[in-house]
Design a protein around this motif. Structure first.
Motif, PDB file in Angstrom:
ATOM      1  N   ARG A  73       7.958   7.691 -80.250  1.00 47.81           N
ATOM      2  CA  ARG A  73       6.508   7.571 -80.335  1.00 47.81           C
ATOM      3  C   ARG A  73       5.850   8.692 -79.550  1.00 47.81           C
ATOM      4  NH1 ARG A  73       7.885   2.144 -78.824  1.00 47.81           N
ATOM      5  NH2 ARG A  73       7.821   0.696 -80.592  1.00 47.81           N
ATOM      6  N   CYS A  74       4.625   9.034 -79.987  1.00 42.77           N
ATOM      7  CA  CYS A  74       3.824   9.981 -79.243  1.00 42.77           C
ATOM      8  C   CYS A  74       3.288   9.296 -77.983  1.00 42.77           C
ATOM      9  CB  CYS A  74       2.680  10.504 -80.112  1.00 42.77           C
ATOM     10  SG  CYS A  74       1.483   9.233 -80.597  1.00 42.77           S
ATOM     11  N   PRO A  75       2.778  10.026 -77.019  1.00 44.67           N
ATOM     12  CA  PRO A  75       2.294   9.381 -75.779  1.00 44.67           C
ATOM     13  C   PRO A  75       1.220   8.318 -76.027  1.00 44.67           C
ATOM     14  CG  PRO A  75       2.561  11.739 -75.442  1.00 44.67           C
ATOM     15  CD  PRO A  75       2.773  11.494 -76.907  1.00 44.67           C
ATOM     16  N   ASP A  76       0.278   8.570 -76.950  1.00 41.02           N
ATOM     17  CA  ASP A  76      -0.770   7.577 -77.194  1.00 41.02           C
ATOM     18  C   ASP A  76      -0.189   6.296 -77.776  1.00 41.02           C
ATOM     19  OD1 ASP A  76      -2.577   9.405 -76.249  1.00 41.02           O
ATOM     20  OD2 ASP A  76      -3.143  10.142 -78.255  1.00 41.02           O
ATOM     21  N   CYS A  77       0.673   6.412 -78.762  1.00 37.32           N
ATOM     22  CA  CYS A  77       1.264   5.215 -79.363  1.00 37.32           C
ATOM     23  C   CYS A  77       2.174   4.492 -78.372  1.00 37.32           C
ATOM     24  CB  CYS A  77       2.045   5.575 -80.620  1.00 37.32           C
ATOM     25  SG  CYS A  77       1.001   6.172 -81.979  1.00 37.32           S
ATOM     26  N   GLU A  78       2.815   5.256 -77.489  1.00 38.21           N
ATOM     27  CA  GLU A  78       3.675   4.616 -76.466  1.00 38.21           C
ATOM     28  C   GLU A  78       2.807   3.823 -75.500  1.00 38.21           C
ATOM     29  OE1 GLU A  78       7.326   3.610 -74.977  1.00 38.21           O
ATOM     30  OE2 GLU A  78       6.946   4.923 -76.697  1.00 38.21           O
ATOM     31  N   ALA A  79       1.614   4.353 -75.128  1.00 38.13           N
ATOM     32  CA  ALA A  79       0.706   3.636 -74.221  1.00 38.13           C
ATOM     33  C   ALA A  79       0.174   2.373 -74.900  1.00 38.13           C
ATOM     34  CB  ALA A  79      -0.433   4.561 -73.784  1.00 38.13           C
ATOM     35  N   ASP A  80      -0.199   2.453 -76.180  1.00 41.00           N
ATOM     36  CA  ASP A  80      -0.659   1.262 -76.895  1.00 41.00           C
ATOM     37  C   ASP A  80       0.421   0.205 -76.980  1.00 41.00           C
ATOM     38  OD1 ASP A  80      -3.022   2.609 -77.228  1.00 41.00           O
ATOM     39  OD2 ASP A  80      -2.582   3.259 -79.296  1.00 41.00           O
ATOM     40  N   ALA A  81       1.669   0.621 -77.194  1.00 50.24           N
ATOM     41  CA  ALA A  81       2.748  -0.343 -77.241  1.00 50.24           C
ATOM     42  C   ALA A  81       2.975  -1.021 -75.912  1.00 50.24           C
ATOM     43  CB  ALA A  81       4.047   0.341 -77.731  1.00 50.24           C
ATOM     44  N   ASP A  82       2.827  -0.273 -74.805  1.00 49.37           N
ATOM     45  CA  ASP A  82       2.992  -0.865 -73.471  1.00 49.37           C
ATOM     46  C   ASP A  82       1.871  -1.845 -73.190  1.00 49.37           C
ATOM     47  OD1 ASP A  82       5.259   0.642 -73.160  1.00 49.37           O
ATOM     48  OD2 ASP A  82       4.261   2.245 -71.985  1.00 49.37           O
ATOM     49  N   ALA A  83       0.617  -1.511 -73.575  1.00 49.09           N
ATOM     50  CA  ALA A  83      -0.512  -2.417 -73.350  1.00 49.09           C
ATOM     51  C   ALA A  83      -0.367  -3.703 -74.146  1.00 49.09           C
ATOM     52  CB  ALA A  83      -1.810  -1.705 -73.720  1.00 49.09           C
ATOM     53  N   ALA A  84       0.108  -3.584 -75.395  1.00 53.07           N
ATOM     54  CA  ALA A  84       0.312  -4.776 -76.205  1.00 53.07           C
ATOM     55  C   ALA A  84       1.388  -5.658 -75.602  1.00 53.07           C
ATOM     56  CB  ALA A  84       0.667  -4.392 -77.630  1.00 53.07           C
ATOM     57  N   ALA A  85       2.407  -5.051 -75.038  1.00 60.68           N
ATOM     58  CA  ALA A  85       3.474  -5.852 -74.451  1.00 60.68           C
ATOM     59  C   ALA A  85       2.978  -6.591 -73.209  1.00 60.68           C
ATOM     60  CB  ALA A  85       4.646  -4.952 -74.086  1.00 60.68           C
ATOM     61  N   VAL A  86       2.093  -5.954 -72.408  1.00 61.42           N
ATOM     62  CA  VAL A  86       1.564  -6.600 -71.231  1.00 61.42           C
ATOM     63  C   VAL A  86       0.627  -7.758 -71.616  1.00 61.42           C
ATOM     64  CG1 VAL A  86       0.092  -6.275 -69.184  1.00 61.42           C
ATOM     65  CG2 VAL A  86       1.800  -4.547 -69.789  1.00 61.42           C
ATOM     66  N   ALA A  87      -0.192  -7.537 -72.644  1.00 62.48           N
ATOM     67  CA  ALA A  87      -1.115  -8.598 -73.066  1.00 62.48           C
ATOM     68  C   ALA A  87      -0.380  -9.804 -73.612  1.00 62.48           C
ATOM     69  CB  ALA A  87      -2.080  -8.037 -74.125  1.00 62.48           C
ATOM     70  N   ALA A  88       0.737  -9.597 -74.254  1.00 56.76           N
ATOM     71  CA  ALA A  88       1.508 -10.708 -74.810  1.00 56.76           C
ATOM     72  C   ALA A  88       2.159 -11.495 -73.665  1.00 56.76           C
ATOM     73  CB  ALA A  88       2.568 -10.194 -75.778  1.00 56.76           C
TER      74      ALA A  88
END
Length: 317
Positions: free
Chosen positions: A302-317
């Motif tokens: 993943r690109c840095p932006d998509c990697e950050a979105d994936a990390d945020a989604a994992a924290v919210a879950a």
């Protein structure tokens, strides 16, 4: 009943003393007589009491027994090797355990025999992957044919057809059914293939143009080519190999192939140091999520932006 003998002198001494020199004991045909000597023997020369061998013996040429340049250790070791049956163990450690000479003297004697053509040792890889040393002993260097395979000839070996005795076609037989001599002929088993065309073989064949004494046989070229390939694998150029093989040649040069075999093994240069591969920047990858952003990485991801979105989604879950 005693059978008297007489001694025949093989050559008088220069000082005229008939009692010295080489003498051979011969049988006298006169029975019932007393034993006597035709001339007194002073003991200064050697006397041969020869008995004809009928079994368990080895024939050795005087070119080995009276060699001008071999040491006594090398002569004795050559005689022992020639007396061994095919398949016997031949090696420095084996001989050092068998005889009082140590490994250093045995190794030096083996190198002497290689340098003068009485022995050749090559390393070969078996189908199992194991590397073994193949040793060939020559009882008459320069006049020995290649060793034949062990065992009796194959009784099923196809004979070579004679073109003059080609089968006569049957008038009532179809032309396509008549076998041709080419169809019946089979390749002769054991036939030596042609020499391969590679840089090592070309270098060995070209030595004769620099020194006529290095007119090598086909068997010698096959034996020496792997050693030349080993030099090439360690970064040596053909000119460097040629100069090393032809430098400071002994006089007289009796066994050129043996000298080449010794120099290829004894003077083999060390391998080149390993050079780490040149590592450039990582290749360009396309983001596996948005498939729009390009970035450099060694593996897709993943690109840095998509990697950050994936990390945020994992924290919210």
């Amino acid at each position: 009943m005693l059978r008297p003998t007489e001694l025949k002198m093989l050559g008088p001494r220069q000082d005229g003393n008939p009692g010295e020199g080489l003498a051979i004991e011969e049988e006298n045909s006169f029975p019932m007589d007393t034993q006597h000597l035709s001339a007194p023997v002073s003991g200064a020369g050697v006397i041969h009491a020869n008995v004809t061998h009928t079994a368990n013996f080895t024939v050795v040429g005087n070119h080995l027994a009276q060699h001008e340049h071999l040491s006594l250790t090398a002569m004795g070791l050559a005689l022992h090797i020639q007396s061994l049956p095919a398949g016997s163990r031949v090696g420095v450690k084996h001989f050092a355990a068998r005889f009082p000479e140590g490994e250093i003297r045995v190794a030096a004697a083996l190198r002497e025999l290689e340098a003068h053509g009485y022995l050749s040792r090559t390393r070969e890889r078996l189908p199992s992957g194991r590397i073994v040393t193949r040793t060939v002993s020559y009882n008459n260097p320069g006049a020995t044919e290649p060793p034949e395979p062990d065992g009796d000839p194959d009784p099923d070996k196809a004979p070579v057809p004679d073109p003059d005795k080609a089968p006569v076609p049957d008038p009532g037989q179809a032309p396509d059914a008549v076998p041709s001599p080419r169809q019946e002929s089979a390749p002769v088993r054991g036939e030596t293939p042609a020499l391969p065309q590679n840089p090592a073989v070309e270098l060995l064949l070209g030595l004769r143009s620099h020194d006529a004494r290095f007119l090598l046989s086909e068997r010698d070229v096959r034996h020496l080519a792997p050693g030349v390939d080993a030099w090439f694998a360690r970064g040596a150029t053909p000119d460097a190999v040629r100069r090393t093989l032809l430098a400071d040649l002994p006089e007289p040069l009796k066994h050129p192939a043996g000298l080449l075999s010794h120099r290829l093994k004894a003077l083999l240069p060390p391998p080149l140091p390993a050079v780490p591969p040149v590592q450039g920047p990582p290749p360009i990858q396309t983001c596996v999520t948005c498939e729009e952003v390009a970035f450099r990485a060694w593996e897709p991801g993943r690109c840095p932006d998509c990697e950050a979105d994936a990390d945020a989604a994992a924290v919210a879950a």
